[in-house]
Design an enzyme around this catalytic site. Structure first.
Site, PDB file in Angstrom:
ATOM      1  N   ASP A  68      -1.419 -12.047  -1.444  1.00  0.00           N
ATOM      2  CA  ASP A  68      -1.583 -10.840  -2.475  1.00  0.00           C
ATOM      3  C   ASP A  68      -2.388 -12.372  -3.093  1.00  0.00           C
ATOM      4  O   ASP A  68      -2.609 -13.548  -3.586  1.00  0.00           O
ATOM      5  CB  ASP A  68      -0.586 -11.099  -3.383  1.00  0.00           C
ATOM      6  CG  ASP A  68       0.105  -9.863  -4.535  1.00  0.00           C
ATOM      7  OD1 ASP A  68      -0.242  -8.902  -4.536  1.00  0.00           O
ATOM      8  OD2 ASP A  68      -0.169 -10.751  -5.256  1.00  0.00           O
ATOM      9  N   GLU A 111      -4.573  -5.565  -5.332  1.00  0.00           N
ATOM     10  CA  GLU A 111      -5.014  -6.930  -4.972  1.00  0.00           C
ATOM     11  C   GLU A 111      -4.056  -7.663  -3.522  1.00  0.00           C
ATOM     12  O   GLU A 111      -3.833  -8.468  -3.752  1.00  0.00           O
ATOM     13  CB  GLU A 111      -4.779  -8.239  -6.063  1.00  0.00           C
ATOM     14  CG  GLU A 111      -3.531  -7.935  -6.445  1.00  0.00           C
ATOM     15  CD  GLU A 111      -2.493  -7.131  -7.587  1.00  0.00           C
ATOM     16  OE1 GLU A 111      -1.251  -7.154  -7.748  1.00  0.00           O
ATOM     17  OE2 GLU A 111      -2.901  -6.452  -7.705  1.00  0.00           O
TER      18      GLU A 111
END
Length: 196
Positions: A68, A111
């Site tokens: 992430d 993301e």
């Protein structure tokens, strides 16, 4: 319309180039994330499941990384979504360049990315995670609004002792380790350990 006479034959040619191009484009839409060119989540599950089953059947090592981008919302809010897209594209390229051809890389959502590493033990997966963290932290990513410092948090999980486990459970373990990495300050990786 042409009607062949006895003893003659007719050949009909039709150019299907455009149809084939459209079929390829539809196939790409069904399997790839349009922004990064990586596997999309749905296609990842299809190919990862096959690899996962192979690994269990032959009792071969397999590891999974969930990654992430740290503070990505802040990048989008301060630099704009176009820069955010450029960061996602650059990160996808960096990850693709750092993995082997047999590894599977997916934009899991937003993301977040997932990497399935066949024939990879936990210690080797930890080396990959450490290298990715260091590579990204060492050099800002260029964008239309100047270089952007990017760090990542990574959760690492691996099949252990030839255990019977579902792919979803391995993903959940990596996700738990990712959560620990974020809680511990980000810009690092953490490993899922039993009882942790």
């Amino acid at each position: 319309a042409f009607s062949p006479k006895p003893g003659q034959c007719a050949i009909l040619l039709k150019d299907i180039t455009e149809r084939k191009r459209m079929e390829r484009a539809l196939q790409q839409l069904a399997t790839l994330d349009p922004l990064t060119g990586l596997f999309n989540r749905r296609h990842f599950f299809t190919v990862a499941q096959r690899e996962f089953e192979r690994s269990q059947r032959y009792q071969r090592p397999l590891s999974l990384l969930m990654l992430d981008i740290d503070h990505f919302k802040t990048i989008n809010d301060t630099r704009g979504h176009l820069v955010g897209d450029q960061i996602l594209q650059a990160l996808a390229e960096i990850m693709r360049d750092s993995l082997r051809q047999v590894d599977m890389l997916c934009r899991y959502g937003g993301e977040e990315f997932v990497m399935l590493l066949p024939e990879t033990t936990l210690p080797t997966a930890m080396v990959v995670a450490r290298r990715l963290c260091m590579t990204l932290a060492a050099k800002p990513i260029p964008s239309d609004k100047g270089p952007v410092a990017v760090t990542v948090s990574i959760g690492v999980a691996a099949l252990a002792n030839h255990e019977e486990l579902a792919l979803d459970a391995l993903l959940d373990r990596a996700d738990q380790a990712l959560y620990v990495a974020k809680q511990a300050g980000r810009n690092q990786f953490q490993v899922w350990l039993p009882g942790a």
